[in-house]
Structures are given as C-alpha cells and as structure tokens.
Scaffold this motif. Structure first.
Motif, PDB file in Angstrom:
ATOM      1  N   VAL A   4       0.906  -0.977   0.097  1.00  0.00           N
ATOM      2  CA  VAL A   4      -0.116   0.149  -0.012  1.00  0.00           C
ATOM      3  C   VAL A   4       0.817   1.175   0.025  1.00  0.00           C
ATOM      4  CG1 VAL A   4      -1.560   1.422   1.519  1.00  0.00           C
ATOM      5  CG2 VAL A   4      -2.044  -1.151   0.997  1.00  0.00           C
ATOM      6  N   VAL A   5       1.795   1.360   0.842  1.00  0.00           N
ATOM      7  CA  VAL A   5       2.866   2.446   0.772  1.00  0.00           C
ATOM      8  C   VAL A   5       3.325   2.675  -0.638  1.00  0.00           C
ATOM      9  CG1 VAL A   5       4.963   3.256   1.807  1.00  0.00           C
ATOM     10  CG2 VAL A   5       3.317   2.315   3.322  1.00  0.00           C
ATOM     11  N   GLY A   6       3.799   1.673  -1.229  1.00  0.00           N
ATOM     12  CA  GLY A   6       4.322   1.766  -2.898  1.00  0.00           C
ATOM     13  C   GLY A   6       3.612   2.403  -3.717  1.00  0.00           C
ATOM     14  N   LYS A   7       2.042   1.880  -3.602  1.00  0.00           N
ATOM     15  CA  LYS A   7       1.147   2.349  -4.180  1.00  0.00           C
ATOM     16  C   LYS A   7       0.626   3.862  -4.002  1.00  0.00           C
ATOM     17  CE  LYS A   7      -1.202  -2.142  -5.359  1.00  0.00           C
ATOM     18  NZ  LYS A   7      -2.678  -2.932  -5.325  1.00  0.00           N
ATOM     19  N   LEU A   8       0.630   4.071  -2.545  1.00  0.00           N
ATOM     20  CA  LEU A   8       0.430   5.650  -2.335  1.00  0.00           C
ATOM     21  C   LEU A   8       1.426   6.517  -2.932  1.00  0.00           C
ATOM     22  CD1 LEU A   8      -1.131   5.132   1.152  1.00  0.00           C
ATOM     23  CD2 LEU A   8      -2.526   5.646  -1.229  1.00  0.00           C
ATOM     24  N   TYR A   9       2.639   5.815  -2.824  1.00  0.00           N
ATOM     25  CA  TYR A   9       3.861   6.680  -3.115  1.00  0.00           C
ATOM     26  C   TYR A   9       3.763   6.856  -4.764  1.00  0.00           C
ATOM     27  CZ  TYR A   9       8.668   8.313  -4.161  1.00  0.00           C
ATOM     28  OH  TYR A   9       9.835   8.906  -4.587  1.00  0.00           O
ATOM     29  N   ALA A  10       3.726   5.993  -5.478  1.00  0.00           N
ATOM     30  CA  ALA A  10       3.515   6.023  -6.917  1.00  0.00           C
ATOM     31  C   ALA A  10       2.384   6.793  -7.225  1.00  0.00           C
ATOM     32  CB  ALA A  10       3.462   4.654  -7.313  1.00  0.00           C
ATOM     33  N   HIS A  11       1.301   7.164  -6.664  1.00  0.00           N
ATOM     34  CA  HIS A  11       0.140   7.874  -6.814  1.00  0.00           C
ATOM     35  C   HIS A  11       0.002   9.138  -5.951  1.00  0.00           C
ATOM     36  CE1 HIS A  11      -0.605   4.009  -9.061  1.00  0.00           C
ATOM     37  NE2 HIS A  11      -0.966   4.882 -10.096  1.00  0.00           N
ATOM     38  N   TRP A  12       1.183   9.800  -5.524  1.00  0.00           N
ATOM     39  CA  TRP A  12       1.079  10.576  -4.476  1.00  0.00           C
ATOM     40  C   TRP A  12       0.218  11.925  -4.902  1.00  0.00           C
ATOM     41  CZ3 TRP A  12       0.836  10.382   0.332  1.00  0.00           C
ATOM     42  CH2 TRP A  12       0.989  11.543   1.183  1.00  0.00           C
TER      43      TRP A  12
END
Length: 149
Positions: free
Chosen positions: A25-33
């Motif tokens: 989830v952190v990776g996904k949120l970072y990618a779509h910040w």
C-alpha cells in the motif's frame, strides 16, 4: 502506519501478511502521491487502497509464496574457502611490499586510485602502474599454479 498495520491484520489475520500488505500500500500511495494529496480525505483514500489491495491479493493466490509439503533434504552449504585463502596468501607473498599494499588497498578495501595514492604517499600514476604490474604477476602465478593441478 501502525493503524494501517492493525487494519491489515484485521483483514488478513496474519501479522506477516499484514506487514507485506502495508508495504504494498505504501508503494502504491507513493507512486500516485499527487492523487492522494489531492483527495478530499487522504486517510480514507489510503484505507480504500489497503482494502482493495487485500481483496486483490485474495483473488490471486498464485502470486503469494506457498508453503511446501516437504522441505528439501539438504540446504546449501558454503564451499570450503580455506584453500583459496592459502593460495591468495601465497600469491600475495610473491609481491613486493608496495605492490601488495596497492593491491590490498585498491581491491580489498575498495579504495580509489587517488585515495590509495594519498594513503601511501605516492602519485596516482604510480598506483596505476603498480596495480597493473601486480595483477599481471598474480595472473601469471595463478595460471601456473592452476596448470600444475
């Protein structure tokens, strides 16, 4: 983060999977910040990503690591390198003191040419020439040692 971890645990009921899920989830949120930051409620957005990521993982069980029924009999054991150390010690013994110092600093301690020159109080050109000559000698000695076996 701890709140997400607890929520992930409540979804999957496994702390290890919960940690993996939060990482995803952190990776996904970072990618779509930019999208996350522009959302009316970023926390709710993150909770939705957490939930949909968990559902997505449940739909694709082949993406997860599966436990084996039977473990392999033998694990990997590192090869015995004592002979290599002895051979290296013998080969380094054939070098002069300066060549040995250059080789050890450059290739064992991973120092640059400039750092090696500064440490030994010699010019960078001397470091390069000493390295070249020492490596040629080591290759020759190593080749003759291998051909005797």
């Amino acid at each position: 983060m701890e709140r997400w971890r607890r929520a992930a645990y409540l979804l999957c009921r496994d702390w290890h999977l919960a940690d993996d899920l939060v990482g995803t989830v952190v990776g996904k949120l970072y990618a779509h910040w930019r999208t996350v930051a522009a959302a009316d409620n970023p926390d709710a957005y993150a909770q939705r990503v957490l939930t949909t990521s968990w559902i997505d993982e449940r739909r694709r069980p082949w993406r997860r690591e599966q436990p084996a029924e039977v473990l392999p009999e033998h694990g990997w054991t590192p090869p015995d390198r004592a002979g290599d150390r002895d051979q290296l010690d013998t080969l380094l013994g054939h070098l002069g003191r300066r060549q040995r110092a250059v080789i050890v600093l450059r290739f064992y301690f991973d120092r640059s040419v400039e750092e090696t020159a500064e440490l030994l109080g010699i010019s960078p050109g001397t470091v390069k020439s000493q390295s070249k000559r020492a490596l040629e000698l080591l290759r020759t000695l190593s080749y003759t040692t291998e051909s005797r076996k």
